[in-house]
Design a protein around this motif. Sequence first.
Motif, short mmCIF file in Angstrom:
data_model
loop_
_atom_site.label_atom_id
_atom_site.label_comp_id
_atom_site.label_asym_id
_atom_site.label_seq_id
_atom_site.Cartn_x
_atom_site.Cartn_y
_atom_site.Cartn_z
N THR A 116 3.04 -7.38 -1.96
CA THR A 116 2.95 -7.82 -0.57
C THR A 116 2.33 -6.94 0.45
N VAL A 117 2.49 -5.58 0.24
CA VAL A 117 2.10 -4.78 1.13
C VAL A 117 0.84 -4.42 0.89
N ALA A 118 0.43 -4.26 -0.66
CA ALA A 118 -1.13 -4.34 -0.87
C ALA A 118 -2.02 -5.32 -0.25
N GLU A 119 -1.44 -6.60 -0.54
CA GLU A 119 -2.17 -7.68 -0.29
C GLU A 119 -2.42 -7.66 1.25
N GLY A 120 -1.23 -7.67 2.11
CA GLY A 120 -1.31 -7.34 3.51
C GLY A 120 -2.12 -6.39 4.07
N PHE A 121 -2.28 -5.20 3.45
CA PHE A 121 -3.17 -3.86 3.57
C PHE A 121 -4.71 -4.73 3.73
N HIS A 122 -4.95 -5.41 2.74
CA HIS A 122 -6.37 -5.81 2.72
C HIS A 122 -6.62 -6.88 3.41
N ARG A 123 -5.54 -7.59 4.40
CA ARG A 123 -5.88 -8.75 5.39
C ARG A 123 -5.53 -7.86 6.70
N SER A 124 -5.52 -6.58 6.71
CA SER A 124 -5.28 -5.80 7.95
C SER A 124 -3.90 -5.90 8.85
N TYR A 172 1.52 -18.53 8.67
CA TYR A 172 2.37 -17.85 9.48
C TYR A 172 1.69 -16.68 9.94
N MET A 173 1.36 -15.75 8.79
CA MET A 173 0.97 -14.23 9.26
C MET A 173 -0.58 -14.43 9.73
N SER A 174 -1.18 -15.54 9.50
CA SER A 174 -2.64 -15.60 9.90
C SER A 174 -2.36 -16.09 11.39
N ASN A 175 -1.46 -16.72 11.88
CA ASN A 175 -1.35 -17.14 13.33
C ASN A 175 -0.58 -16.41 14.17
N ILE A 176 0.02 -15.28 13.75
CA ILE A 176 0.61 -14.60 14.72
C ILE A 176 -0.24 -13.43 15.14
N ARG A 177 0.23 -13.33 16.40
CA ARG A 177 -0.96 -12.12 17.20
C ARG A 177 -1.31 -10.85 16.69
N THR A 178 0.02 -10.17 16.42
CA THR A 178 -0.10 -8.78 16.06
C THR A 178 0.94 -8.66 14.80
N VAL A 179 0.39 -8.36 13.65
CA VAL A 179 1.03 -8.39 12.34
C VAL A 179 1.78 -6.92 12.32
N ARG A 180 2.92 -6.83 12.50
CA ARG A 180 3.71 -5.51 12.45
C ARG A 180 5.30 -5.91 11.55
N CYS A 181 5.17 -5.46 10.33
CA CYS A 181 6.29 -6.13 9.50
C CYS A 181 6.96 -4.90 9.18
N ILE A 182 8.43 -4.79 9.16
CA ILE A 182 9.17 -3.59 8.45
C ILE A 182 9.63 -4.47 7.52
N LEU A 183 9.45 -3.74 6.11
CA LEU A 183 10.11 -4.18 4.76
C LEU A 183 11.19 -3.81 4.28
N ILE A 184 12.06 -4.55 4.08
CA ILE A 184 13.17 -3.79 3.34
C ILE A 184 13.68 -4.89 2.10
N GLY A 185 14.73 -4.45 1.22
CA GLY A 185 15.24 -5.39 0.21
C GLY A 185 15.03 -5.04 -1.23
#
Length: 187
Positions: free
Chosen positions: A127-135, A104-117
């Motif tokens: 998730t944030v650290a791994e996402g950072f390395h995927r831009s 899913y994350m690879s196929n969306i145009r602009t990855v901008r997420c707000i994390l709560i929980g």
Amino acid sequence: MLASIHDDPPILVCADLQVEYLTPGRRHVILDGDAVTSRCLELLTLWRGNLWPVMHLKRIAQAAWFNPASRLTDWIAATKPRPGELTFEHPLPSAYSSSRFVDYMSNIRTVRCILIGFSLDETILATVAEGFHRSHRYQVVADAVACRQPGTGDAAAYKHAVVNVIGNFATIQPSAELLGTSGAVAV
């Protein structure tokens, strides 16, 4: 850069909002769980009311303390995903351990997420650290996240330290910036 949240809303990612973390007597109960749950509900209500995208992450670990057959892994009733909201189960701390999430994350145009929980020191951090390395760009709402009580030491100091580490990989912001009337969010 400021973008109108109404024109291009980021995805609200609700991490591990499960009964397990609020059940008294559990080893990893979250002490400020009620306050954080309330703040998460405010943000979830805003996103749902505006029909903005919402995603739910659910940790399904194989560890002895996290029995997937138990009712403790159920969603908190008020945060339960609604039809049309995405859900991803992940076995390891990072949501990227779910192949569906990665696709899913690879196929969306602009990855901008707000994390709560919950699970700040596991799911959100990983998730944030791994996402950072995927831009992928993440924002973490400091007053809408929580982690379990550490084995020793001050829980507030532990949370503050984890948030500081996450700040190396994501933007940290208070919920007031998202709940405010400006309609703009830093991205």
